[in-house]
Design an enzyme around this catalytic site. Structure first.
Site, PDB file in Angstrom:
ATOM      1  N   ARG A  69      13.662   3.664  12.244  1.00 37.42           N
ATOM      2  CA  ARG A  69      12.543   4.379  12.563  1.00 37.42           C
ATOM      3  C   ARG A  69      11.776   4.698  13.892  1.00 37.42           C
ATOM      4  O   ARG A  69      11.723   3.739  14.458  1.00 37.42           O
ATOM      5  CB  ARG A  69      11.624   4.837  11.132  1.00 37.42           C
ATOM      6  CG  ARG A  69      12.436   5.011   9.770  1.00 37.42           C
ATOM      7  CD  ARG A  69      11.830   5.007   8.212  1.00 37.42           C
ATOM      8  NE  ARG A  69      10.644   5.665   8.071  1.00 37.42           N
ATOM      9  CZ  ARG A  69       9.544   5.514   7.406  1.00 37.42           C
ATOM     10  NH1 ARG A  69      10.001   4.796   6.361  1.00 37.42           N
ATOM     11  NH2 ARG A  69       9.018   6.537   7.552  1.00 37.42           N
ATOM     12  N   HIS A 120      12.755  -2.876   1.110  1.00 34.91           N
ATOM     13  CA  HIS A 120      12.450  -1.335   1.937  1.00 34.91           C
ATOM     14  C   HIS A 120      13.360  -0.419   1.624  1.00 34.91           C
ATOM     15  O   HIS A 120      14.026  -1.294   1.471  1.00 34.91           O
ATOM     16  CB  HIS A 120      12.296  -1.457   3.817  1.00 34.91           C
ATOM     17  CG  HIS A 120      11.329  -2.600   3.663  1.00 34.91           C
ATOM     18  ND1 HIS A 120       9.760  -2.133   3.464  1.00 34.91           N
ATOM     19  CD2 HIS A 120      12.018  -3.949   4.550  1.00 34.91           C
ATOM     20  CE1 HIS A 120       9.164  -3.586   4.583  1.00 34.91           C
ATOM     21  NE2 HIS A 120      10.343  -4.407   5.191  1.00 34.91           N
ATOM     22  N   LEU A 121      12.561   0.162   0.890  1.00 39.16           N
ATOM     23  CA  LEU A 121      13.434   1.413   0.663  1.00 39.16           C
ATOM     24  C   LEU A 121      14.201   2.168   2.016  1.00 39.16           C
ATOM     25  O   LEU A 121      15.461   2.690   1.482  1.00 39.16           O
ATOM     26  CB  LEU A 121      12.296   2.372   0.253  1.00 39.16           C
ATOM     27  CG  LEU A 121      11.767   2.821  -1.696  1.00 39.16           C
ATOM     28  CD1 LEU A 121      10.883   3.090  -1.644  1.00 39.16           C
ATOM     29  CD2 LEU A 121      13.156   2.536  -2.536  1.00 39.16           C
ATOM     30  N   GLU A 136      12.214  -9.681   1.460  1.00 37.05           N
ATOM     31  CA  GLU A 136      12.168  -8.740   1.781  1.00 37.05           C
ATOM     32  C   GLU A 136      12.500  -7.320   1.407  1.00 37.05           C
ATOM     33  O   GLU A 136      14.102  -7.350   1.709  1.00 37.05           O
ATOM     34  CB  GLU A 136      11.763  -8.985   3.362  1.00 37.05           C
ATOM     35  CG  GLU A 136      11.129  -7.618   4.087  1.00 37.05           C
ATOM     36  CD  GLU A 136      11.220  -7.866   5.265  1.00 37.05           C
ATOM     37  OE1 GLU A 136      11.312  -8.717   6.072  1.00 37.05           O
ATOM     38  OE2 GLU A 136      10.060  -6.435   6.109  1.00 37.05           O
ATOM     39  N   ALA A 183       3.250  -0.245   4.675  1.00 35.51           N
ATOM     40  CA  ALA A 183       3.030  -1.090   6.488  1.00 35.51           C
ATOM     41  C   ALA A 183       2.744  -2.383   6.172  1.00 35.51           C
ATOM     42  O   ALA A 183       2.518  -2.428   7.810  1.00 35.51           O
ATOM     43  CB  ALA A 183       1.936   0.271   6.491  1.00 35.51           C
ATOM     44  N   TYR A 233      11.604   8.571   0.745  1.00 32.35           N
ATOM     45  CA  TYR A 233      11.636   7.777  -0.366  1.00 32.35           C
ATOM     46  C   TYR A 233      12.313   7.678  -1.459  1.00 32.35           C
ATOM     47  O   TYR A 233      12.101   6.519  -2.316  1.00 32.35           O
ATOM     48  CB  TYR A 233       9.754   7.201   0.109  1.00 32.35           C
ATOM     49  CG  TYR A 233       9.416   6.705   1.204  1.00 32.35           C
ATOM     50  CD1 TYR A 233       9.681   5.542   1.825  1.00 32.35           C
ATOM     51  CD2 TYR A 233       8.603   7.276   1.788  1.00 32.35           C
ATOM     52  CE1 TYR A 233       9.312   4.949   3.149  1.00 32.35           C
ATOM     53  CE2 TYR A 233       8.108   6.913   2.342  1.00 32.35           C
ATOM     54  CZ  TYR A 233       8.308   5.755   3.604  1.00 32.35           C
ATOM     55  OH  TYR A 233       7.426   5.219   4.218  1.00 32.35           O
ATOM     56  N   ARG A 236       4.929  12.598  -2.671  1.00 35.01           N
ATOM     57  CA  ARG A 236       5.869  12.384  -1.388  1.00 35.01           C
ATOM     58  C   ARG A 236       6.688  12.392  -1.093  1.00 35.01           C
ATOM     59  O   ARG A 236       7.139  11.285  -0.762  1.00 35.01           O
ATOM     60  CB  ARG A 236       4.264  12.879  -0.306  1.00 35.01           C
ATOM     61  CG  ARG A 236       2.713  13.338  -1.455  1.00 35.01           C
ATOM     62  CD  ARG A 236       1.603  13.254   0.234  1.00 35.01           C
ATOM     63  NE  ARG A 236       2.221  13.688   0.855  1.00 35.01           N
ATOM     64  CZ  ARG A 236       1.378  13.419   2.152  1.00 35.01           C
ATOM     65  NH1 ARG A 236       0.041  12.928   2.086  1.00 35.01           N
ATOM     66  NH2 ARG A 236       1.448  13.964   3.533  1.00 35.01           N
ATOM     67  N   PRO A 251       0.705  -1.073   0.697  1.00 35.19           N
ATOM     68  CA  PRO A 251      -0.217  -0.338  -0.388  1.00 35.19           C
ATOM     69  C   PRO A 251       0.923   1.051   0.344  1.00 35.19           C
ATOM     70  O   PRO A 251       1.541   1.619   0.930  1.00 35.19           O
ATOM     71  CB  PRO A 251      -0.707   0.344   1.160  1.00 35.19           C
ATOM     72  CG  PRO A 251      -0.286  -1.329   2.236  1.00 35.19           C
ATOM     73  CD  PRO A 251       0.880  -2.327   1.348  1.00 35.19           C
ATOM     74  N   ASN A 252       0.438   2.291  -0.621  1.00 37.21           N
ATOM     75  CA  ASN A 252       0.516   3.509  -0.787  1.00 37.21           C
ATOM     76  C   ASN A 252       2.225   4.238  -1.393  1.00 37.21           C
ATOM     77  O   ASN A 252       2.648   5.003  -1.914  1.00 37.21           O
ATOM     78  CB  ASN A 252       1.009   4.323   0.391  1.00 37.21           C
ATOM     79  CG  ASN A 252      -0.567   4.200   1.497  1.00 37.21           C
ATOM     80  OD1 ASN A 252      -1.891   4.390   0.308  1.00 37.21           O
ATOM     81  ND2 ASN A 252      -0.164   3.766   2.317  1.00 37.21           N
ATOM     82  N   ASN A 280       7.948  -5.888  -1.010  1.00 40.41           N
ATOM     83  CA  ASN A 280       7.933  -4.586  -0.237  1.00 40.41           C
ATOM     84  C   ASN A 280       6.578  -4.239   0.650  1.00 40.41           C
ATOM     85  O   ASN A 280       5.658  -4.046  -0.452  1.00 40.41           O
ATOM     86  CB  ASN A 280       8.314  -3.168  -1.280  1.00 40.41           C
ATOM     87  CG  ASN A 280       8.389  -2.320  -0.018  1.00 40.41           C
ATOM     88  OD1 ASN A 280       7.944  -2.331   0.656  1.00 40.41           O
ATOM     89  ND2 ASN A 280       8.788  -1.073  -0.557  1.00 40.41           N
TER      90      ASN A 280
HETATM   91  O1  CA2 Z   1      10.963   1.875   3.650  1.00 44.61           O
HETATM   92  C1  CA2 Z   1       9.972   1.004   3.089  1.00 44.61           C
HETATM   93  O2  CA2 Z   1      10.096   0.430   1.484  1.00 44.61           O
HETATM   94  C2  CA2 Z   1       7.936   0.844   3.672  1.00 44.61           C
HETATM   95  O3  CA2 Z   1       8.007  -0.291   3.159  1.00 44.61           O
HETATM   96  C3  CA2 Z   1       7.493   2.407   3.178  1.00 44.61           C
HETATM   97  C4  CA2 Z   1       6.153   1.914   3.594  1.00 44.61           C
HETATM   98  C5  CA2 Z   1       6.597   1.797   5.771  1.00 44.61           C
HETATM   99  O4  CA2 Z   1       4.914   1.583   5.675  1.00 44.61           O
HETATM  100  C6  CA2 Z   1       6.837   1.121   5.635  1.00 44.61           C
HETATM  101  O5  CA2 Z   1       7.250   1.325   7.361  1.00 44.61           O
HETATM  102  C7  CA2 Z   1       7.968   1.441   4.965  1.00 44.61           C
HETATM  103  C8  CA2 Z   1       5.555   2.950   3.061  1.00 44.61           C
HETATM  104  C9  CA2 Z   1       4.792   3.668   2.150  1.00 44.61           C
HETATM  105  C10 CA2 Z   1       4.653   4.804   1.547  1.00 44.61           C
HETATM  106  O6  CA2 Z   1       5.128   5.342   0.501  1.00 44.61           O
HETATM  107  C11 CA2 Z   1       4.584   6.621   0.421  1.00 44.61           C
HETATM  108  C12 CA2 Z   1       5.243   7.294  -0.297  1.00 44.61           C
HETATM  109  C13 CA2 Z   1       4.942   8.711  -0.611  1.00 44.61           C
HETATM  110  C14 CA2 Z   1       3.795   9.373  -0.101  1.00 44.61           C
HETATM  111  C15 CA2 Z   1       3.364   8.370   0.780  1.00 44.61           C
HETATM  112  C16 CA2 Z   1       3.780   6.893   1.233  1.00 44.61           C
END
Ligand code: CA2
Length: 147
Positions: free
Chosen positions: A109, A102-103, A100, A79, A25, A20, A12-13, A76
């Protein structure tokens, strides 16, 4: 089963990447990352398929559909990483290697990001290397498939 098809799953997201929070990210879009990962996969003789969903059940369905069809998974989970036990269970039912990805580095964090329910069913985790992580994750799964 294709022994050279790998599923890249985005949670998601992640479809909002580039719009953003570039300080967390990066400025690349998800499409940019998929292009990079696809090139890294091709260099290892791997066909990469990509699915992004904001819905836990759709990710579970995609993992089920990969069973017997894909050799490995790079995921990835966004959340969902931190609480989606249905994704844990689906990955546990997948026979091939799971990496797994993650960026950012969730361990550096907020405390709620320090738990991953995916890590116990993954061969390993690549986190904190931004866009380079996509290449690293593809290489990791390719190394595992190549033994
Ligand atoms: O670091 C990562 O790749 C995460 O999987 C990214 C997730 C976060 O919840 C994990 O803890 C770590 C969030 C991705 C949301 O990406 C966004 C991108 C632009 C604007 C808002 C959110």
């Amino acid at each position: 089963m294709s022994d050279r098809t790998v599923l890249l799953l985005s949670g998601p997201n992640l479809n909002l990447l580039g719009e953003r929070e570039p300080e967390v990210y990066g400025s690349a879009t998800l499409d940019d990352h998929v292009v990079g990962a696809t090139a890294a996969a091709a260099a290892r003789g791997i066909d990469l398929e990509h699915i992004q969903s904001n819905h836990e059940g759709e990710l579970v369905d995609a993992i089920h559909a990969a069973r017997g069809r894909c050799a490995g998974i790079v995921v990835n989970p966004g959340a969902f990483t931190h609480y989606a036990w249905a994704i844990h269970d689906a990955l546990a039912a997948f026979d091939g290697p799971v990496v797994e990805l993650h960026l950012s580095n969730p361990a550096a964090r907020e405390p709620w990001r320090h738990t991953s329910v995916v890590a116990p069913v993954a061969a390993g985790t690549i986190a904190g290397f931004g866009a380079a992580g996509y290449r690293m994750a593809v290489d990791a799964v390719a190394d595992l498939l190549d033994g």
